[in-house]
Write an enzyme that holds these catalytic residues in place. Structure first.
Site, PDB file in Angstrom:
ATOM      1  N   LYS A 181      -5.706  32.671  27.902  1.00  0.00           N
ATOM      2  CA  LYS A 181      -6.757  31.706  27.875  1.00  0.00           C
ATOM      3  C   LYS A 181      -6.718  30.228  27.368  1.00  0.00           C
ATOM      4  O   LYS A 181      -7.067  30.708  26.208  1.00  0.00           O
ATOM      5  CB  LYS A 181      -8.457  32.123  28.520  1.00  0.00           C
ATOM      6  CG  LYS A 181      -8.703  30.669  29.085  1.00  0.00           C
ATOM      7  CD  LYS A 181     -10.340  30.837  28.561  1.00  0.00           C
ATOM      8  CE  LYS A 181     -10.605  30.445  27.650  1.00  0.00           C
ATOM      9  NZ  LYS A 181     -10.723  28.735  27.820  1.00  0.00           N
ATOM     10  N   LEU A 250     -14.562  49.341  22.828  1.00  0.00           N
ATOM     11  CA  LEU A 250     -13.890  50.300  22.108  1.00  0.00           C
ATOM     12  C   LEU A 250     -12.471  49.495  22.592  1.00  0.00           C
ATOM     13  O   LEU A 250     -12.208  50.189  22.625  1.00  0.00           O
ATOM     14  CB  LEU A 250     -14.603  51.180  22.106  1.00  0.00           C
ATOM     15  CG  LEU A 250     -15.501  52.121  21.304  1.00  0.00           C
ATOM     16  CD1 LEU A 250     -15.336  53.307  22.199  1.00  0.00           C
ATOM     17  CD2 LEU A 250     -15.867  51.573  20.743  1.00  0.00           C
ATOM     18  N   GLU A 256      -8.930  35.874  13.772  1.00  0.00           N
ATOM     19  CA  GLU A 256      -8.571  35.028  13.397  1.00  0.00           C
ATOM     20  C   GLU A 256      -9.654  33.468  13.174  1.00  0.00           C
ATOM     21  O   GLU A 256     -10.081  33.068  14.324  1.00  0.00           O
ATOM     22  CB  GLU A 256      -7.219  34.356  13.181  1.00  0.00           C
ATOM     23  CG  GLU A 256      -6.249  33.122  12.337  1.00  0.00           C
ATOM     24  CD  GLU A 256      -6.338  31.970  12.341  1.00  0.00           C
ATOM     25  OE1 GLU A 256      -7.672  30.872  11.748  1.00  0.00           O
ATOM     26  OE2 GLU A 256      -5.877  30.671  13.280  1.00  0.00           O
ATOM     27  N   GLY A 258     -12.886  30.856  11.138  1.00  0.00           N
ATOM     28  CA  GLY A 258     -12.829  29.506  10.400  1.00  0.00           C
ATOM     29  C   GLY A 258     -12.397  30.029   9.185  1.00  0.00           C
ATOM     30  O   GLY A 258     -12.259  30.611   8.653  1.00  0.00           O
ATOM     31  N   CYS A 290      -7.543  25.600  10.223  1.00  0.00           N
ATOM     32  CA  CYS A 290      -8.542  26.239   9.799  1.00  0.00           C
ATOM     33  C   CYS A 290      -8.361  26.586   8.536  1.00  0.00           C
ATOM     34  O   CYS A 290      -9.018  27.204   7.608  1.00  0.00           O
ATOM     35  CB  CYS A 290      -9.022  27.583  10.381  1.00  0.00           C
ATOM     36  SG  CYS A 290      -7.353  28.211  11.136  1.00  0.00           S
ATOM     37  N   GLU A 388     -18.304  24.027   7.359  1.00  0.00           N
ATOM     38  CA  GLU A 388     -16.287  24.399   7.907  1.00  0.00           C
ATOM     39  C   GLU A 388     -16.782  22.627   9.030  1.00  0.00           C
ATOM     40  O   GLU A 388     -17.498  23.014  10.141  1.00  0.00           O
ATOM     41  CB  GLU A 388     -15.663  25.140   8.530  1.00  0.00           C
ATOM     42  CG  GLU A 388     -14.610  24.941   9.160  1.00  0.00           C
ATOM     43  CD  GLU A 388     -13.757  25.517  10.161  1.00  0.00           C
ATOM     44  OE1 GLU A 388     -12.733  26.211  10.182  1.00  0.00           O
ATOM     45  OE2 GLU A 388     -14.986  26.721  11.055  1.00  0.00           O
ATOM     46  N   GLY A 461     -12.634  36.600   9.375  1.00  0.00           N
ATOM     47  CA  GLY A 461     -11.745  37.288  10.323  1.00  0.00           C
ATOM     48  C   GLY A 461     -11.334  38.684  10.114  1.00  0.00           C
ATOM     49  O   GLY A 461     -11.209  39.016   8.530  1.00  0.00           O
TER      50      GLY A 461
END
Length: 485
Positions: A181, A250, A256, A258, A290, A388, A461
């Site tokens: 997506k 689970l 990944e 900001g 980023c 950010e 992240g």
């Protein structure tokens, strides 16, 4: 401005077939350089996402892809890389039209890196080896690396082609199937790549593309019980939601998120070289990066000098039509991104910050342009420094000691990237080791290659993309113990 660029079939790609959304809904795709609609694409709903996941599951269970040897998958992925290079002009034009990237950078950076991604993981597809383990058991013990199953790849608007390849490449190399997506604002290269993947020989159903919004199509994909892994790049706020949903089910997830990287300049740095890296670090992709370097930390003995150099150099960076080969900085990707930058610069003024250069929109062809902006005299706890911004804005702060520089660099919630400018070898290694970041560049910025893993710590992240580490993240380990009695 009109364009004759082929924007593709403009349909969902599910099970190897092009189709409209189940309810017929469509959404506009905007050219950021003019604010005009260039085409429309389907707005997928839960029924479309379900069809895509089912197609991916059927393809995985059928073994037409996972059942191939790594070498055979690698050959097909090599062909994908070749097709990207053969179609470089079309892909660069699409990416420039969709995102507002300068056409020159699209070719030199986005297309090149996307091809390299598939080529690199094509080579790694041969290397999914297990290992034998020495045990006191009267048995032969060994491990196998196996694909996870159906991967949901959810990618952002700023680097559509590269960030799709960084997920689809290793997922396919490991034998998984994918539902991709793309960001609702920038879906065009994802649809073009579906054609190239099919042409390269990827079997039907192995890669599916659903365009649509995050709250509808993204949420349906995130929550679907048929998905075995989620690979997400996007904002930290959305990332928290994605991680929560993955945790409830689970499911393994790669995040990944900001960034708000610090670029540290010591007094012994080569300032001429440093200035080029500094400007690249905050204006590249109009600051929508980023791993950009929007926070400049400068040793006090060279602070005024460097600020003066930036005041002269930054206004000279060419801003304009992304289709002009001379353009370095194009428009923001959309109106909401532009407004966000304006709000932060206004906040900087309210907090007593000094606008060294820039600080305003650029009125050009109705597009979403903002002049590259340098801000000084802001306290470290300012939201303009800590948040950010995701635009062509650089804050500049002085420091007196190495310890202070490291403390300032590590003072935000983010930890994706960082940079150091110094001619002192020991200092370069020492400071790099102390910076809380997933990747640290010394005496340059944004040196990236598929062999070098990147990813974040703290609010940026977890998990890594690129390198063998990425391939491993798309596999599960199975142990087999064979009795020798």
């Amino acid at each position: 401005m009109t364009t004759t660029i082929d924007t593709g079939p403009g349909q969902l790609f599910i099970g190897g077939q092009w189709r409209e959304a189940a309810d017929g809904a469509r959404t506009d795709v905007i050219d950021p350089s003019t604010g005009q609609v260039v085409t429309t694409v389907p707005e997928a709903g839960p029924a479309d996402v379900d069809a895509a996941v089912r197609a991916a599951r059927e393809a995985f269970d059928g073994g037409e892809w996972s059942g191939l040897s790594g070498r055979e998958r690698g050959r097909i992925l090599h062909r994908v890389a070749e097709l990207i290079r053969e179609n470089a002009d079309e892909l660069a034009a699409l990416e420039s039209l969709d995102v507002g990237k300068p056409i020159t950078l699209c070719g030199a950076v986005d297309i090149t890196n996307a091809a390299n991604d598939y080529e690199y993981f094509a080579a790694l597809a041969h290397c999914l080896d297990g290992a034998t383990r020495d045990t006191p058991l009267n048995a032969l013990a060994y491990t196998r690396r196996e694909p996870l199953g159906v991967v949901a790849a959810i990618t952002p608007f700023n680097f559509p082609l590269i960030l799709a390849g960084s997920k689809i490449g290793p997922a396919l190399a490991a034998g998984n199937t994918v539902v991709h997506k793309p960001a609702d604002e920038t879906p065009l290269s994802a649809l073009f790549m579906a054609r190239l993947l099919q042409k390269a020989g990827v079997p039907d159903g192995v890669v599916n593309v659903v365009t649509g919004t995050g709250p509808v199509a993204g949420e349906a994909l995130l929550r679907h019980g048929g998905v075995d892994k989620i690979a997400f790049t996007g904002s930290t706020a959305v990332g928290r939601h994605v991680a929560g949903a993955a945790g409830e089910a689970l499911k393994p997830v790669t995040m990944e998120l900001g960034g708000n990287a610090a670029h540290v300049v010591f007094e012994d740095a080569d300032l001429e070289k440093a200035v080029g890296a500094i400007i690249k670090g905050f204006v590249f992709n109009t600051g929508q990066f980023c791993m950009g370097g929007p926070r400049l930390l400068v040793a006090r003995p060279v602070y005024s000098t460097l600020l003066g150099i930036l005041a002269e150099a930054v206004p000279g960076v060419p801003v304009g039509d992304p289709r002009d080969p001379a353009t370095v900085v194009g428009p923001m990707a959309g109106e909401r991104h532009l407004r966000k930058v304006e709000e932060y610069v206004a906040l900087a003024r309210e907090e007593g910050g000094r606008v060294v250069c820039g600080g305003e929109r650029l009125d050009l062809d109705g597009g979403y342009y903002y002049r590259p902006t340098v801000l000084a005299d802001l306290p470290n706890d300012s939201r303009v420094v800590q948040d950010e911004i995701f635009g062509p804005v650089l804050t500049v702060q002085p420091f007196d000691t190495e310890d202070e520089a490291v403390a300032l660099a590590n003072s935000t919630p983010y930890g994706l990237a960082a940079g150091v400018q110094t001619s002192h070898l020991a200092r370069a290694h020492r400071v790099a080791g102390r910076l809380q970041a997933g990747i640290v560049w010394i005496n340059d910025w944004a040196m990236l290659d598929p062999a070098v893993p990147f990813g974040g710590v703290k609010d940026s992240g977890f998990g890594r993309e690129y390198g063998p580490e990425a391939l491993a993240a798309y596999t599960k380990v199975k142990s087999v113990v064979v009795s020798l009695d």
